[in-house]
Design an enzyme around this catalytic site. Structure first.
Site, mmCIF file in Angstrom:
data_model
loop_
_atom_site.group_PDB
_atom_site.id
_atom_site.type_symbol
_atom_site.label_atom_id
_atom_site.label_comp_id
_atom_site.label_asym_id
_atom_site.label_seq_id
_atom_site.Cartn_x
_atom_site.Cartn_y
_atom_site.Cartn_z
ATOM 1 C CD GLU A 189 1.512 -1.546 4.472
ATOM 2 O OE1 GLU A 189 1.333 -0.798 3.496
ATOM 3 O OE2 GLU A 189 2.078 -1.149 5.512
ATOM 4 C CB THR B 260 -0.903 -0.029 1.249
ATOM 5 O OG1 THR B 260 -1.808 -1.117 1.120
ATOM 6 C CG2 THR B 260 -1.707 1.263 1.396
#
Ligand code: 5RP
Length: 237
Positions: free
Chosen positions: A111, A33
């Site tokens: 993540e 991201t």
């Protein structure tokens, strides 16, 4: 794709373009991201379109999932993919041991889960993210909303005994309201300036009950690809 880019985007694009060379046909790919990771997603989309590359993507945020679908990547949840061949993501800082600070975009939890479930993690950055010691970038800590002020106080108490230079904390905001992560949590940013022992800090932060995860990625990253504003790349591993 690289025409008319600002110098910083040229650097991010260069790193992203090089990183997607590591993606092979049939791979299950963790999609990071942030603005650098977004270039990587677009580059993967280009390879799918131009070369017929087949891959499955596991995004680390709703933003990335939306972009991935737009560029033609087949998106699945991590539990469907089960394990990933590679994750490519950005970072806010990396040190000489390839330890990272991540979470500037608020996606650190997904993540970290996705990167940890991957055979390898490649970080793509521009040169500004390289540091000798982590900590100049505020360290994001994801906390559950329930009792978050108590959790913040416990974090501050913990920092008193840690090898850090600064000890301020702030609740991340979205306008006047707390920023809410994809998992429905808040983020407390720690303004530490310099983290003497990132490994120890990462471990003890997660022992506070209201802490879900912190943005220190220790021994997770295998390779950093640094893009230059001249379009060249340097690889650290
Ligand atoms: C998001 C992240 C990002 O990877 C990090 O903030 C870097 O973002 P950018 O590539 O936009 O500088 O950790 O949670």
């Amino acid at each position: 794709m690289a025409a008319d880019l600002s110098p910083i985007d040229k650097a991010k694009f260069a790193a992203a373009r090089r990183a997607v060379d590591f993606v092979e046909d049939g791979m299950r790919v963790g999609l990071g991201t942030g603005s650098t990771a977004a270039w990587m997603v677009r580059c993967l989309g280009e390879r799918i379109r131009d070369e017929g590359l087949q891959l499955i993507g596991v995004p680390t945020s709703t933003r990335t999932a939306d972009l991935a679908r737009q560029v033609g990547i087949k998106v699945v949840a991590l539990d469907e993919a089960k394990w990933l061949d590679i994750t490519i993501d950005g970072a806010d800082e990396f040190d000489p041991d390839l330890n990272l600070v991540k979470g500037g975009g608020g996606a650190l939890l997904q993540e970290k889960i996705v990167a940890t479930a991957s055979d390898q993690m490649i970080v793509i950055t521009d040169a500004s993210k390289e540091v000798n010691h982590l900590g100049a970038f505020p360290l994001p800590v994801e906390v559950v909303p329930f009792g978050w002020q108590v959790t913040r106080a416990l974090i501050e108490e913990l920092l008193d005994s840690m090898d850090v230079m600064g000890r301020q904390t702030s609740l991340r905001l979205n306008g006047q309201q707390p920023f809410v992560t994809d998992e429905g949590n808040y983020i407390v940013d720690l303004h530490l300036n310099r983290i003497g022992n990132p490994r120890q800090l990462a471990l003890v932060l997660n022992q506070i009950p209201g802490v879900v995860e912190n943005g220190l990625f220790i021994d997770i990253c295998d390779k950093v690809i640094i893009g230059g504003t001249d379009g060249k790349v340097e690889i650290r591993d």
